[in-house]
Design an enzyme around this catalytic site. Structure first.
Site, PDB file in Angstrom:
ATOM      1  CD  GLU A 201     -13.991  80.967 -55.932  1.00 17.77           C
ATOM      2  OE1 GLU A 201     -14.089  80.159 -55.261  1.00 17.77           O
ATOM      3  OE2 GLU A 201     -11.958  80.601 -56.866  1.00 17.77           O
TER       4      GLU A 201
ATOM      5  CG  HIS B 152     -11.641  72.922 -64.752  1.00 19.70           C
ATOM      6  ND1 HIS B 152     -12.185  72.062 -63.747  1.00 19.70           N
ATOM      7  CD2 HIS B 152     -11.465  73.304 -63.502  1.00 19.70           C
ATOM      8  CE1 HIS B 152     -11.966  71.782 -62.678  1.00 19.70           C
ATOM      9  NE2 HIS B 152     -11.561  72.560 -62.460  1.00 19.70           N
TER      10      HIS B 152
END
Lengths: 380, 328
Positions: free
Chosen positions: B58, B127
């Site tokens: 990322e 999440h």
């Protein structure tokens, strides 16, 4: 009337060019490396000399202004490392791209920003490179993306610029610089992977000045072979016992020519380590002698100063005279003085501009100040 | 009737076709057709140059995307979920958001960061975080949060065409939900302006302000309350930054009551910001009761269904809050 010739040196007395031996590079995953000889024309020599000298004096002037508290905040000086930014700049085209970290004044100048504009940015005036909005670590110009404050963050950015180069197909490349300290940042390894995978025209350049702030390379890196840290990415490093060759502008130039040619040929990224040295501490708040000795600094200054190296080469090979180079020194000092004069007298940016340029190409809007009644206008 | 997923897909397709500087990168966006199938079919149509699968890096690929934007491309950088954007948040804030300002406008960063945000179903604490408040905090960014298919399509197109870094907070649970897409919204030039809220339902007794999936819950609550004679005005924020505070103020002046609804945590959240700004503006004098916030519970998201269900704002919570503020 007859003119009296006191002393004269005809330009025909100088050599047009000279050839120099430069050190062979250490190579990683490369069959051959840059040339071990470099041709320097008189014109090139004078240009490199003047550019390096200008950067040197500009940095020393910045030191002075900082101590007078006219420059504030962070100030990371480049004196000692001039051969790197000059050698790189002369090996690439103005249409190529460069990005580096915060020790960026030399690159900013090499990429075309005048000294007065750099100094005025350091002193936070409206005539500064970015109108006083950025300061020392955030100067930009065409095809030069700063000036980046977060250690290592500029490396993926550089690979992104290289991606754009490849995408647009105009045969441009991006020089992506970082230091020995940054070389241990994780995102750099993520970037190596993607640059190699996608064959991005990115020249990764590690300016190894032996210290990441106060931590020597031996104390920071399990492997100090920075040119090998790209693993699957081919790399080169100028061999050096006294770490001379990042101090040799011709060495840097030849290595850069080799590396950029490699990239332009579509072979993918390449990694270059330049072993260099900074005379100042990490920043102006670091005297630079708690983690290294004065003797070490002195030794580099006397044996490997990049400007002295070039000067000696030019004198000894009849490319220029001592007087001529002295004249350049005088002209440079004058330019720096005038620039400093400008930088200390130019007004600060007007308060009304505080909110400008938050966005790009955006209709004007209101920006909140320290309380709900203080409002600034943002124009882009 | 078009699902949010298809609306996003259409928006990407149209913008990729319209401007060849636009490209999409992220994990699984190409050959996998997108982790949530948002980019289905695009790689087949546009190929490797425009739709790029990245390794799981990322920070690296976000930096690459930002650099590409600085050099003149118009990347759409997908985060598989915004939870993973935390790995890359330095690039979003320090490299993307601040650069135009630091460079006095000489460098622009026309990038879109998009992906699912907030709670899903049973994906647990790591999440499920909502990043509206985190990104909404930063000058230099624009932050949008679509609810309907029209929002999704129009905001994505507007974001891609915007010359500034835009964070688009989608919602995974909305991807499969179909909405009416008007004639106008089906046009290739349909954009929803960033910074403007939409009144989804007119009302007179209370203003409900929300963004993303909770907008649907507000409308459900409004339907239930209507049977009891309470008419709610439901505002769909659409944009977190810039926020259309004027729309909220105008509504509060009319209804005299305010309830904010969001999925994120209460402390320093979107609702907190709305309340502060209402206090500072003309609408304060029109409030007949303190503004009320309905938010996610102040706890990391648990897994068990009964626990998870009680950590997100439900229709009953909104109804309860409305009745409390109306004192009924």
């Amino acid at each position: 009337a007859s003119r009296v010739m006191v002393a004269s040196r005809n330009y025909a007395d100088f050599a047009n060019e000279a050839t120099f031996e430069i050190k062979k590079c250490d190579l990683h995953r490369l069959e051959e490396g840059p040339s071990t000889t470099a041709v320097l024309t008189r014109e090139e020599g004078l240009h490199y000399y003047k550019t390096m000298q200008t950067i040197r004096r500009m940095e020393l002037k910045s030191d002075q202004l900082y101590k007078q508290k006219i420059i504030r905040g962070f100030c990371h000086l480049y004196d000692g490392q001039e051969a790197c930014c000059v050698g790189l700049e002369v090996a690439i085209k103005p249409t190529d791209h460069v990005i580096t970290a915060y020790r960026a004044h030399g690159f900013t100048y090499a990429r075309g920003v005048p000294v007065r504009t750099i100094l005025a940015e350091l002193t936070g005036r409206k005539g500064g490179c970015v109108k006083g909005k950025g300061g020392s670590m955030h100067m930009y110009t065409k095809n030069f993306y700063g000036g980046n404050g977060i250690v290592g963050a500029q490396v993926p950015l550089g690979a992104g610029i290289a991606l754009a180069c490849k995408y647009f197909g105009k045969n441009e490349i991006c020089l992506t610089l970082y230091g020995d300290g940054a070389a241990n940042q994780g995102q750099i390894f993520e970037t190596y992977n993607m640059a190699a995978l996608w064959k991005l025209p990115c020249v990764f350049i590690c300016e190894n000045n032996r210290y990441g702030m106060g931590t020597s390379v031996e104390r920071a890196a399990a492997s100090t072979d920075y040119y090998k840290r790209g693993d699957f990415i081919p790399g080169l490093r100028a061999i050096s016992v006294y770490q001379v060759d990042g101090m040799d502008v011709l060495s840097v130039r030849e290595a850069a020519k080799f590396a950029t040619e490699y990239c332009r040929a579509g072979k993918g990224p390449i990694l270059m380590e330049l072993q260099t040295y900074r005379y100042h501490g990490h920043s102006m708040s670091d005297p630079g002698i708690s983690y290294r000795t004065r003797e070490e600094i002195q030794e580099v200054r006397s044996k490997s100063d990049p400007i002295t190296l070039l000067k000696d080469r030019m004198i000894n090979n009849n490319l220029a005279s001592i007087e001529e180079l002295k004249e350049i020194d005088v002209a440079v000092r004058k330019e720096i003085e005038e620039a400093a004069q400008f930088a200390t007298t130019d007004p600060e940016p007007p308060l009304e501009e505080l909110g400008h340029h938050i966005y790009f190409n955006e209709p004007p809007f209101e920006v909140r100040g320290p309380n709900q009644w203080i409002k600034y206008k943002s124009v882009s | 009737q078009v699902t949010v997923r298809d609306a996003l897909n259409q928006a990407l397709d149209e913008e990729l076709e319209r401007d060849e500087r636009v490209f999409l990168l992220g994990e699984e966006v190409a050959q996998y057709d997108g982790a949530y199938k948002i980019s289905r079919g695009l790689w087949k149509k546009y190929g490797d140059k425009r739709i790029i699968d990245t390794p799981i890096s990322e920070m690296g690929f976000t930096g690459i995307a930002v650099g590409a934007a600085m050099a003149g491309l118009r990347p759409v950088c997908e985060f598989m979920t915004f939870n993973f954007s935390m790995q890359a948040i330095d690039q979003v804030i320090n490299s993307a958001a601040k650069t135009c300002y630091m460079s006095a406008g000489s460098i622009s960063v026309p990038i879109v960061f998009r992906g699912p945000n907030g709670a899903s179903a049973g994906v647990a604490a790591q999440h499920s975080q909502c990043f509206a408040a985190w990104y909404g905090h930063c000058p230099g960014l624009k932050v949008v949060s679509p609810w309907s298919s029209e929002d999704a399509k129009g905001l994505l197109k507007a974001s891609i065409r915007d010359d500034n870094p835009v964070v688009m907070l989608e919602n995974e649970l909305l991807y499969g939900v179909p909405f009416e897409l008007s004639e106008e919204a089906q046009s290739k030039d349909f954009v929803v302006p960033i910074g403007k809220a939409k009144i989804e339902r007119q009302g007179t007794h209370v203003t409900l302000v929300s963004h993303s999936r909770p907008v649907g819950h507000c409308l459900e609550a409004a339907a239930v309350l209507a049977k009891e004679g309470v008419e709610c005005e439901v505002i769909n924020l659409r944009s977190i930054r810039p926020m259309d505070i004027e729309a909220i103020e105008a509504s509060v002046v009319k209804t005299n009551h305010l309830v904010t609804v969001e999925g994120g945590w209460p402390q320093f959240g979107v609702g907190a910001e709305i309340c502060a700004r209402i206090m500072e503006g003309p609408a304060f004098n029109y409030l007949d009761a303190p503004a009320v916030r309905v938010t996610g519970a102040d706890v990391p998201m648990p897994y068990a269904k009964i626990l998870e269900d009680n950590c997100i704002p439900q229709v009953k919570d909104i109804i309860f809050a409305v009745k409390k503020t109306l004192n009924i």
